[in-house]
Design an enzyme around this catalytic site. Structure first.
Site, PDB file in Angstrom:
ATOM      1  N   GLU A 141       1.010  -1.409   0.120  1.00  0.00           N
ATOM      2  CA  GLU A 141      -0.089  -0.116   0.006  1.00  0.00           C
ATOM      3  C   GLU A 141       0.812   1.123   0.038  1.00  0.00           C
ATOM      4  O   GLU A 141       1.971   1.273   0.337  1.00  0.00           O
ATOM      5  CB  GLU A 141      -0.926   0.086   1.254  1.00  0.00           C
ATOM      6  CG  GLU A 141      -0.121  -0.067   2.673  1.00  0.00           C
ATOM      7  CD  GLU A 141      -0.390   1.378   3.147  1.00  0.00           C
ATOM      8  OE1 GLU A 141      -1.309   2.013   3.054  1.00  0.00           O
ATOM      9  OE2 GLU A 141       0.603   1.508   3.915  1.00  0.00           O
ATOM     10  N   SER A 148       9.102  -7.106   9.034  1.00  0.00           N
ATOM     11  CA  SER A 148       8.706  -7.520  10.243  1.00  0.00           C
ATOM     12  C   SER A 148       7.906  -8.881  10.059  1.00  0.00           C
ATOM     13  O   SER A 148       7.797  -9.354   8.923  1.00  0.00           O
ATOM     14  CB  SER A 148       7.625  -6.463  10.602  1.00  0.00           C
ATOM     15  OG  SER A 148       6.448  -6.646   9.654  1.00  0.00           O
ATOM     16  N   GLY A 169       1.250  -8.160   7.437  1.00  0.00           N
ATOM     17  CA  GLY A 169       0.772  -9.009   6.027  1.00  0.00           C
ATOM     18  C   GLY A 169       2.006  -8.999   5.226  1.00  0.00           C
ATOM     19  O   GLY A 169       2.496 -10.078   4.697  1.00  0.00           O
ATOM     20  N   THR A 225       0.899  -4.977  17.482  1.00  0.00           N
ATOM     21  CA  THR A 225       0.151  -4.041  16.567  1.00  0.00           C
ATOM     22  C   THR A 225      -0.812  -4.949  15.848  1.00  0.00           C
ATOM     23  O   THR A 225      -1.767  -4.190  15.249  1.00  0.00           O
ATOM     24  CB  THR A 225       1.328  -3.608  15.766  1.00  0.00           C
ATOM     25  OG1 THR A 225       1.862  -4.703  15.098  1.00  0.00           O
ATOM     26  CG2 THR A 225       2.152  -2.659  16.095  1.00  0.00           C
ATOM     27  N   ASN A 284      10.929  -5.915  19.267  1.00  0.00           N
ATOM     28  CA  ASN A 284      10.387  -4.413  19.459  1.00  0.00           C
ATOM     29  C   ASN A 284      10.236  -4.025  20.926  1.00  0.00           C
ATOM     30  O   ASN A 284      10.981  -3.039  21.435  1.00  0.00           O
ATOM     31  CB  ASN A 284       9.048  -4.020  19.155  1.00  0.00           C
ATOM     32  CG  ASN A 284       9.015  -3.496  17.478  1.00  0.00           C
ATOM     33  OD1 ASN A 284      10.114  -2.993  17.151  1.00  0.00           O
ATOM     34  ND2 ASN A 284       7.972  -3.338  16.976  1.00  0.00           N
ATOM     35  N   GLU A 299      31.237 -14.411   5.594  1.00  0.00           N
ATOM     36  CA  GLU A 299      32.074 -14.982   6.565  1.00  0.00           C
ATOM     37  C   GLU A 299      31.161 -15.081   7.752  1.00  0.00           C
ATOM     38  O   GLU A 299      31.258 -15.790   8.802  1.00  0.00           O
ATOM     39  CB  GLU A 299      33.266 -13.741   6.744  1.00  0.00           C
ATOM     40  CG  GLU A 299      34.459 -14.342   7.377  1.00  0.00           C
ATOM     41  CD  GLU A 299      35.418 -13.280   7.326  1.00  0.00           C
ATOM     42  OE1 GLU A 299      36.002 -12.921   8.246  1.00  0.00           O
ATOM     43  OE2 GLU A 299      35.753 -12.935   6.184  1.00  0.00           O
TER      44      GLU A 299
END
Length: 449
Positions: A71, A140, A144, A179, A206, A254
Protein backbone atom coordinates in the site's frame (compact mmCIF):
# COMPACT_ATOMS: atom_id res chain seq x y z
CA UNK A 1 33.40 -5.00 -5.67
CA UNK A 2 31.28 -7.04 -3.32
CA UNK A 3 27.94 -5.29 -3.63
CA UNK A 4 24.96 -5.81 -1.33
CA UNK A 5 21.41 -5.05 -2.29
CA UNK A 6 18.98 -4.03 0.44
CA UNK A 7 15.32 -4.86 0.09
CA UNK A 8 12.92 -3.13 2.47
CA UNK A 9 9.52 -4.79 2.65
CA UNK A 10 6.36 -3.47 4.25
CA UNK A 11 5.93 -0.60 6.66
CA UNK A 12 8.51 -1.78 9.18
CA UNK A 13 11.07 -2.56 6.49
CA UNK A 14 10.64 0.81 4.78
CA UNK A 15 10.77 2.83 7.99
CA UNK A 16 13.88 1.03 9.18
CA UNK A 17 15.21 1.59 5.67
CA UNK A 18 14.71 5.33 6.10
CA UNK A 19 16.68 5.34 9.33
CA UNK A 20 19.44 3.16 7.88
CA UNK A 21 19.98 5.15 4.72
CA UNK A 22 19.90 8.39 6.67
CA UNK A 23 22.72 7.02 8.80
CA UNK A 24 24.67 5.53 5.88
CA UNK A 25 24.55 8.88 4.11
CA UNK A 26 25.90 10.63 7.21
CA UNK A 27 28.60 8.01 7.63
CA UNK A 28 29.80 8.39 4.07
CA UNK A 29 29.37 12.13 3.78
CA UNK A 30 26.65 11.83 1.17
CA UNK A 31 24.05 14.60 1.14
CA UNK A 32 20.30 14.17 0.84
CA UNK A 33 20.43 14.63 -2.93
CA UNK A 34 23.09 11.95 -3.34
CA UNK A 35 26.06 14.24 -3.99
CA UNK A 36 29.23 14.18 -1.91
CA UNK A 37 29.53 16.65 0.94
CA UNK A 38 32.73 18.43 1.92
CA UNK A 39 33.86 15.71 4.35
CA UNK A 40 33.32 12.80 2.01
CA UNK A 41 36.87 12.49 0.67
CA UNK A 42 38.24 12.25 4.23
CA UNK A 43 35.82 9.54 5.28
CA UNK A 44 35.90 7.31 2.23
CA UNK A 45 39.60 6.66 1.84
CA UNK A 46 38.82 3.85 -0.58
CA UNK A 47 35.72 2.96 -2.55
CA UNK A 48 34.38 0.38 -0.08
CA UNK A 49 31.17 2.39 0.23
CA UNK A 50 30.24 1.38 -3.33
CA UNK A 51 29.10 -1.95 -1.87
CA UNK A 52 25.99 -0.03 -0.80
CA UNK A 53 25.88 2.93 -3.20
CA UNK A 54 26.21 3.05 -6.96
CA UNK A 55 27.58 6.13 -8.66
CA UNK A 56 25.85 7.71 -11.63
CA UNK A 57 27.60 9.52 -14.45
CA UNK A 58 26.98 12.97 -12.95
CA UNK A 59 28.46 12.20 -9.53
CA UNK A 60 25.30 11.22 -7.71
CA UNK A 61 25.31 8.26 -5.34
CA UNK A 62 22.26 6.06 -5.35
CA UNK A 63 21.54 3.44 -2.67
CA UNK A 64 21.50 -0.13 -3.96
CA UNK A 65 18.08 -0.64 -2.43
CA UNK A 66 14.46 -1.34 -3.22
CA UNK A 67 11.55 -0.32 -1.02
CA UNK A 68 8.36 -2.30 -1.46
CA UNK A 69 4.99 -2.01 0.19
CA UNK A 70 1.64 -3.28 -0.97
CA UNK A 71 0.00 0.00 0.00
CA UNK A 72 1.30 3.47 -0.86
CA UNK A 73 1.20 5.62 2.30
CA UNK A 74 4.53 4.69 3.89
CA UNK A 75 6.55 4.80 0.70
CA UNK A 76 4.81 8.07 -0.23
CA UNK A 77 6.46 9.57 2.84
CA UNK A 78 9.83 8.64 1.34
CA UNK A 79 8.77 10.10 -1.99
CA UNK A 80 8.00 13.39 -0.26
CA UNK A 81 10.62 13.26 2.50
CA UNK A 82 14.10 14.70 2.98
CA UNK A 83 15.75 11.92 1.00
CA UNK A 84 13.36 11.95 -1.94
CA UNK A 85 16.18 12.84 -4.36
CA UNK A 86 18.41 10.07 -3.07
CA UNK A 87 16.33 7.23 -4.48
CA UNK A 88 15.53 6.52 -8.09
CA UNK A 89 11.72 6.65 -8.47
CA UNK A 90 11.76 3.07 -9.75
CA UNK A 91 13.33 1.89 -6.50
CA UNK A 92 10.19 2.82 -4.60
CA UNK A 93 7.48 0.30 -5.42
CA UNK A 94 3.94 0.44 -4.09
CA UNK A 95 0.73 -1.45 -4.69
CA UNK A 96 -2.83 -0.21 -4.43
CA UNK A 97 -4.27 -2.28 -1.59
CA UNK A 98 -2.42 -3.50 1.48
CA UNK A 99 -2.08 -6.99 2.88
CA UNK A 100 -4.27 -6.11 5.87
CA UNK A 101 -2.05 -7.91 8.40
CA UNK A 102 -2.79 -11.10 6.54
CA UNK A 103 0.06 -13.40 5.52
CA UNK A 104 -2.10 -15.04 2.87
CA UNK A 105 -2.80 -11.70 1.18
CA UNK A 106 0.88 -10.79 1.16
CA UNK A 107 1.96 -14.19 -0.09
CA UNK A 108 -0.84 -15.26 -2.39
CA UNK A 109 -3.47 -12.82 -3.57
CA UNK A 110 -2.16 -9.25 -3.36
CA UNK A 111 1.54 -10.12 -3.31
CA UNK A 112 1.35 -12.16 -6.51
CA UNK A 113 0.44 -9.02 -8.46
CA UNK A 114 3.56 -7.11 -7.44
CA UNK A 115 6.23 -9.80 -7.25
CA UNK A 116 7.30 -9.76 -10.90
CA UNK A 117 7.69 -5.99 -10.92
CA UNK A 118 9.78 -6.14 -7.76
CA UNK A 119 12.01 -8.89 -9.14
CA UNK A 120 12.42 -6.89 -12.33
CA UNK A 121 13.63 -3.86 -10.37
CA UNK A 122 15.95 -6.04 -8.32
CA UNK A 123 17.28 -7.51 -11.56
CA UNK A 124 18.13 -3.99 -12.76
CA UNK A 125 20.10 -3.39 -9.58
CA UNK A 126 21.93 -6.71 -9.81
CA UNK A 127 22.87 -6.01 -13.42
CA UNK A 128 24.68 -2.89 -12.23
CA UNK A 129 26.82 -4.95 -9.83
CA UNK A 130 30.16 -6.40 -10.79
CA UNK A 131 30.28 -8.99 -8.01
CA UNK A 132 27.00 -9.24 -6.15
CA UNK A 133 27.56 -10.52 -2.65
CA UNK A 134 24.00 -10.96 -1.52
CA UNK A 135 20.79 -9.43 -0.27
CA UNK A 136 19.86 -7.79 3.00
CA UNK A 137 16.15 -8.07 3.57
CA UNK A 138 14.38 -5.87 6.12
CA UNK A 139 10.87 -6.76 7.23
CA UNK A 140 8.64 -7.49 10.19
CA UNK A 141 7.29 -10.88 11.18
CA UNK A 142 3.90 -9.60 12.22
CA UNK A 143 2.59 -7.57 9.29
CA UNK A 144 0.89 -9.01 6.25
CA UNK A 145 3.35 -7.60 3.72
CA UNK A 146 6.34 -8.11 5.98
CA UNK A 147 5.51 -11.76 6.51
CA UNK A 148 3.71 -12.86 3.37
CA UNK A 149 5.39 -10.84 0.66
CA UNK A 150 8.86 -11.32 2.13
CA UNK A 151 8.51 -15.09 2.13
CA UNK A 152 7.32 -15.01 -1.47
CA UNK A 153 10.24 -12.77 -2.41
CA UNK A 154 12.76 -15.02 -0.64
CA UNK A 155 11.48 -18.05 -2.54
CA UNK A 156 11.83 -16.23 -5.83
CA UNK A 157 15.27 -14.83 -4.98
CA UNK A 158 16.44 -18.36 -4.22
CA UNK A 159 15.27 -19.40 -7.67
CA UNK A 160 16.88 -16.49 -9.50
CA UNK A 161 20.06 -16.04 -7.46
CA UNK A 162 20.57 -19.46 -5.95
CA UNK A 163 24.01 -19.14 -4.42
CA UNK A 164 23.86 -15.53 -3.22
CA UNK A 165 23.54 -15.07 0.50
CA UNK A 166 20.33 -13.68 1.90
CA UNK A 167 20.47 -12.04 5.31
CA UNK A 168 17.32 -10.92 7.08
CA UNK A 169 16.76 -8.19 9.59
CA UNK A 170 13.43 -9.20 11.01
CA UNK A 171 11.28 -7.39 13.54
CA UNK A 172 10.01 -9.95 15.99
CA UNK A 173 6.58 -9.15 17.44
CA UNK A 174 6.94 -7.73 20.93
CA UNK A 175 5.49 -9.85 23.71
CA UNK A 176 3.74 -6.84 25.32
CA UNK A 177 3.34 -4.26 22.56
CA UNK A 178 1.31 -5.82 19.79
CA UNK A 179 0.20 -4.09 16.61
CA UNK A 180 -2.00 -6.90 15.34
CA UNK A 181 -3.85 -9.78 16.92
CA UNK A 182 -2.74 -12.23 14.25
CA UNK A 183 1.00 -11.57 14.62
CA UNK A 184 1.71 -15.10 15.91
CA UNK A 185 0.07 -16.61 12.82
CA UNK A 186 1.99 -14.41 10.42
CA UNK A 187 5.28 -14.92 12.24
CA UNK A 188 5.07 -18.67 12.25
CA UNK A 189 3.91 -18.92 8.65
CA UNK A 190 6.70 -16.65 7.41
CA UNK A 191 9.39 -18.33 9.50
CA UNK A 192 8.37 -21.71 8.16
CA UNK A 193 8.40 -20.52 4.55
CA UNK A 194 11.68 -18.61 4.71
CA UNK A 195 13.60 -21.01 6.95
CA UNK A 196 15.21 -22.81 4.04
CA UNK A 197 15.76 -19.65 1.98
CA UNK A 198 17.41 -17.43 4.56
CA UNK A 199 21.09 -17.86 5.37
CA UNK A 200 21.12 -15.77 8.49
CA UNK A 201 18.40 -13.81 10.26
CA UNK A 202 19.05 -11.10 12.80
CA UNK A 203 15.94 -10.74 14.90
CA UNK A 204 15.05 -7.50 16.62
CA UNK A 205 12.36 -7.62 19.25
CA UNK A 206 10.42 -4.36 19.48
CA UNK A 207 9.90 -4.71 23.19
CA UNK A 208 13.59 -5.19 23.90
CA UNK A 209 14.30 -2.01 21.94
CA UNK A 210 11.53 -0.14 23.79
CA UNK A 211 13.12 -1.14 27.08
CA UNK A 212 16.57 -0.02 25.94
CA UNK A 213 15.17 3.36 24.90
CA UNK A 214 13.45 3.75 28.23
CA UNK A 215 16.25 2.45 30.41
CA UNK A 216 19.43 3.56 28.68
CA UNK A 217 18.30 6.64 26.80
CA UNK A 218 15.73 7.95 29.29
CA UNK A 219 13.04 8.29 26.64
CA UNK A 220 9.76 7.98 28.51
CA UNK A 221 7.61 7.17 25.53
CA UNK A 222 9.73 5.90 22.65
CA UNK A 223 8.38 6.46 19.14
CA UNK A 224 9.11 4.31 16.11
CA UNK A 225 11.68 6.90 15.06
CA UNK A 226 13.57 6.30 18.30
CA UNK A 227 13.40 2.55 17.80
CA UNK A 228 14.43 2.70 14.16
CA UNK A 229 17.40 4.94 14.81
CA UNK A 230 18.66 2.49 17.36
CA UNK A 231 18.10 -0.40 14.95
CA UNK A 232 19.93 1.51 12.22
CA UNK A 233 23.00 1.80 14.46
CA UNK A 234 23.01 -1.95 14.80
CA UNK A 235 22.57 -2.53 11.08
CA UNK A 236 25.35 -0.04 10.51
CA UNK A 237 27.69 -1.91 12.85
CA UNK A 238 26.96 -5.23 11.21
CA UNK A 239 27.53 -3.81 7.73
CA UNK A 240 30.38 -1.41 8.60
CA UNK A 241 32.99 -3.95 7.63
CA UNK A 242 31.47 -4.09 4.15
CA UNK A 243 31.48 -0.32 3.75
CA UNK A 244 34.75 0.79 5.36
CA UNK A 245 38.28 -0.41 5.49
CA UNK A 246 39.42 -1.99 8.76
CA UNK A 247 41.98 -4.21 10.42
CA UNK A 248 39.83 -7.31 10.60
CA UNK A 249 37.10 -7.15 8.04
CA UNK A 250 34.12 -9.40 7.85
CA UNK A 251 32.40 -10.43 4.65
CA UNK A 252 28.72 -11.38 4.40
CA UNK A 253 29.51 -15.03 3.77
CA UNK A 254 32.01 -14.92 6.62
CA UNK A 255 29.16 -14.17 9.03
CA UNK A 256 27.42 -17.33 8.00
CA UNK A 257 30.56 -19.43 8.15
CA UNK A 258 31.25 -18.32 11.70
CA UNK A 259 27.76 -18.02 13.13
CA UNK A 260 25.69 -20.76 11.57
CA UNK A 261 26.69 -24.27 12.70
CA UNK A 262 23.67 -25.91 11.05
CA UNK A 263 21.56 -24.43 8.26
CA UNK A 264 18.41 -24.13 10.37
CA UNK A 265 20.13 -22.65 13.43
CA UNK A 266 20.65 -19.28 11.79
CA UNK A 267 19.18 -16.77 14.24
CA UNK A 268 22.04 -14.94 15.97
CA UNK A 269 21.31 -12.82 19.01
CA UNK A 270 22.39 -9.22 18.51
CA UNK A 271 23.76 -7.09 21.34
CA UNK A 272 25.05 -3.55 21.02
CA UNK A 273 27.02 -1.36 23.40
CA UNK A 274 27.35 1.36 24.50
CA UNK A 275 23.78 2.63 24.27
CA UNK A 276 23.98 5.85 26.27
CA UNK A 277 22.37 9.25 26.07
CA UNK A 278 24.56 12.30 25.61
CA UNK A 279 24.10 13.36 29.24
CA UNK A 280 25.45 10.08 30.55
CA UNK A 281 28.25 9.58 28.03
CA UNK A 282 29.80 12.81 29.17
CA UNK A 283 30.58 11.23 32.54
CA UNK A 284 31.56 7.75 31.49
CA UNK A 285 34.78 6.27 30.18
CA UNK A 286 33.36 3.43 28.11
CA UNK A 287 36.62 1.53 27.64
CA UNK A 288 36.90 -1.54 25.41
CA UNK A 289 36.64 -3.78 28.48
CA UNK A 290 33.49 -2.04 29.67
CA UNK A 291 31.60 -2.13 26.41
CA UNK A 292 32.67 -5.74 25.87
CA UNK A 293 31.34 -6.83 29.23
CA UNK A 294 28.08 -4.93 28.78
CA UNK A 295 27.47 -7.02 25.65
CA UNK A 296 26.90 -9.94 27.96
CA UNK A 297 24.22 -8.12 29.95
CA UNK A 298 20.71 -9.19 28.93
CA UNK A 299 19.86 -5.46 28.99
CA UNK A 300 21.80 -4.78 25.79
CA UNK A 301 20.13 -7.51 23.76
CA UNK A 302 17.82 -6.99 20.84
CA UNK A 303 15.66 -10.00 21.70
CA UNK A 304 14.23 -10.79 25.10
CA UNK A 305 15.77 -14.06 26.20
CA UNK A 306 18.25 -15.14 28.83
CA UNK A 307 21.61 -16.35 27.46
CA UNK A 308 22.52 -17.43 30.98
CA UNK A 309 20.04 -20.26 30.53
CA UNK A 310 21.37 -21.18 27.12
CA UNK A 311 24.68 -22.14 25.64
CA UNK A 312 26.73 -20.28 23.09
CA UNK A 313 27.61 -21.96 19.81
CA UNK A 314 29.48 -19.07 18.29
CA UNK A 315 30.24 -15.50 19.07
CA UNK A 316 31.30 -12.69 16.82
CA UNK A 317 32.44 -9.30 18.17
CA UNK A 318 32.41 -6.37 15.77
CA UNK A 319 34.25 -3.38 17.15
CA UNK A 320 34.38 0.02 15.55
CA UNK A 321 36.22 3.21 16.33
CA UNK A 322 39.26 3.65 18.52
CA UNK A 323 40.00 0.00 19.28
CA UNK A 324 43.25 -1.97 19.10
CA UNK A 325 43.52 -5.78 19.02
CA UNK A 326 45.44 -5.88 22.31
CA UNK A 327 42.55 -4.26 24.23
CA UNK A 328 40.12 -6.67 22.62
CA UNK A 329 42.16 -9.72 23.58
CA UNK A 330 42.41 -8.55 27.17
CA UNK A 331 38.67 -7.81 27.32
CA UNK A 332 37.71 -11.17 25.87
CA UNK A 333 40.12 -13.03 28.15
CA UNK A 334 38.50 -11.28 31.12
CA UNK A 335 35.04 -12.28 29.90
CA UNK A 336 36.11 -15.91 29.51
CA UNK A 337 37.42 -16.06 33.07
CA UNK A 338 34.74 -14.21 34.99
CA UNK A 339 31.53 -14.63 33.04
CA UNK A 340 29.19 -17.53 33.35
CA UNK A 341 29.35 -18.00 29.62
CA UNK A 342 28.76 -21.55 28.65
CA UNK A 343 29.77 -22.74 25.23
CA UNK A 344 28.44 -26.01 23.86
CA UNK A 345 31.04 -28.68 24.44
CA UNK A 346 31.48 -29.39 20.74
CA UNK A 347 32.51 -25.83 20.04
CA UNK A 348 35.32 -24.63 22.29
CA UNK A 349 35.31 -20.92 23.10
CA UNK A 350 35.15 -19.44 19.65
CA UNK A 351 35.18 -15.67 19.53
CA UNK A 352 35.50 -14.12 16.13
CA UNK A 353 36.58 -10.50 16.11
CA UNK A 354 36.25 -7.72 13.55
CA UNK A 355 37.73 -4.27 14.02
CA UNK A 356 36.79 -1.27 12.00
CA UNK A 357 38.48 2.09 12.48
CA UNK A 358 35.49 4.21 11.56
CA UNK A 359 33.91 5.45 14.83
CA UNK A 360 30.12 5.24 15.11
CA UNK A 361 28.29 8.21 13.60
CA UNK A 362 25.19 9.58 15.25
CA UNK A 363 22.24 11.32 13.68
CA UNK A 364 22.18 15.01 14.67
CA UNK A 365 19.36 15.57 17.13
CA UNK A 366 19.12 11.82 17.73
CA UNK A 367 19.06 10.10 21.11
CA UNK A 368 22.42 8.35 21.08
CA UNK A 369 25.59 9.98 22.32
CA UNK A 370 28.60 10.37 20.06
CA UNK A 371 31.09 7.81 21.35
CA UNK A 372 34.66 6.94 20.40
CA UNK A 373 34.12 3.23 20.19
CA UNK A 374 31.28 0.74 20.05
CA UNK A 375 30.83 -2.98 19.74
CA UNK A 376 28.15 -5.14 18.23
CA UNK A 377 28.07 -8.73 19.32
CA UNK A 378 26.45 -11.42 17.23
CA UNK A 379 26.13 -14.65 19.14
CA UNK A 380 24.43 -17.86 18.23
CA UNK A 381 22.94 -19.06 21.48
CA UNK A 382 20.38 -21.72 22.28
CA UNK A 383 18.58 -19.18 24.49
CA UNK A 384 16.90 -17.61 21.47
CA UNK A 385 14.68 -20.68 21.37
CA UNK A 386 12.77 -18.96 24.20
CA UNK A 387 11.57 -16.42 21.66
CA UNK A 388 10.19 -19.18 19.43
CA UNK A 389 8.55 -20.88 22.39
CA UNK A 390 6.70 -17.67 23.31
CA UNK A 391 5.45 -17.25 19.78
CA UNK A 392 4.44 -20.89 19.40
CA UNK A 393 2.46 -20.71 22.63
CA UNK A 394 0.46 -17.72 21.37
CA UNK A 395 -0.10 -19.45 18.06
CA UNK A 396 -1.44 -22.52 19.87
CA UNK A 397 -3.87 -20.52 22.00
CA UNK A 398 -5.50 -19.00 18.92
CA UNK A 399 -5.24 -22.00 16.63
CA UNK A 400 -6.85 -24.32 19.17
CA UNK A 401 -10.04 -22.30 18.60
CA UNK A 402 -9.24 -21.80 14.90
CA UNK A 403 -9.66 -18.07 15.58
CA UNK A 404 -9.18 -15.78 12.54
CA UNK A 405 -8.23 -18.74 10.35
CA UNK A 406 -11.06 -18.07 7.89
CA UNK A 407 -9.39 -14.84 6.78
CA UNK A 408 -6.40 -16.83 5.62
CA UNK A 409 -8.34 -19.64 4.02
CA UNK A 410 -10.49 -17.07 2.24
CA UNK A 411 -7.37 -15.76 0.51
CA UNK A 412 -6.55 -19.15 -0.94
CA UNK A 413 -4.48 -20.72 1.80
CA UNK A 414 -5.12 -24.24 3.00
CA UNK A 415 -5.61 -24.94 6.66
CA UNK A 416 -2.95 -27.62 6.42
CA UNK A 417 -0.34 -24.92 5.99
CA UNK A 418 -0.96 -23.77 9.55
CA UNK A 419 -0.28 -27.15 11.10
CA UNK A 420 2.65 -27.73 8.75
CA UNK A 421 4.23 -24.42 9.76
CA UNK A 422 3.60 -25.12 13.43
CA UNK A 423 5.23 -28.55 13.18
CA UNK A 424 8.23 -27.00 11.49
CA UNK A 425 8.65 -24.56 14.37
CA UNK A 426 8.26 -27.33 16.90
CA UNK A 427 11.09 -29.05 15.04
CA UNK A 428 13.12 -25.83 15.19
CA UNK A 429 12.68 -25.65 18.97
CA UNK A 430 13.75 -29.28 19.16
CA UNK A 431 16.81 -28.55 17.00
CA UNK A 432 17.88 -25.85 19.41
CA UNK A 433 17.37 -28.20 22.34
CA UNK A 434 19.48 -30.92 20.72
CA UNK A 435 22.28 -28.57 19.77
CA UNK A 436 22.53 -27.51 23.40
CA UNK A 437 22.74 -31.00 24.86
CA UNK A 438 26.26 -32.24 25.40
CA UNK A 439 27.57 -34.73 22.91
CA UNK A 440 28.94 -37.17 25.50
CA UNK A 441 25.52 -37.53 27.15
CA UNK A 442 24.08 -38.85 23.91
CA UNK A 443 26.70 -41.59 23.63
CA UNK A 444 25.70 -42.95 27.03
CA UNK A 445 22.06 -43.00 26.05
CA UNK A 446 22.89 -45.08 23.01
CA UNK A 447 24.38 -47.88 25.11
CA UNK A 448 21.26 -48.39 27.18
CA UNK A 449 19.02 -49.55 24.36
Amino acid sequence: MRECISVHVGQAGVQIGNACWELFCLEHGIQADGTFGTQASKINDDDSFTTFFSETGNGKHVPRAVMVDLEPTVVDEVRAGTYRQLFHPEQLITGKEDAANNYARGHYTVGKESIDLVLDRIRKLTDACSGLQGFLIFHSFGGGTGSGFTSLLMERLSLDYGKKSKLEFAIYPAPQVSTAVVEPYNSILTTHTTLEHSDCAFMVDNEAIYDICRRNLDIERPTYTNLNRLISQIVSSITASLRFDGALNVDLTEFQTNLVPYPRIHFPLVTYAPIVSAEKAYHEQLSVAEITSSCFEPNSQMVKCDPRHGKYMACCMLYRGDVVPKDVNVAIAAIKTKRTIQFVDWCPTGFKVGINYQPPTVVPGGDLAKVQRAVCMLSNTTAIAEAWARLDHKFDLMYAKRAFVHWYVGEGMEEGEFSEAREDLAALEKDYEEVGTDSFEEENEGEEF
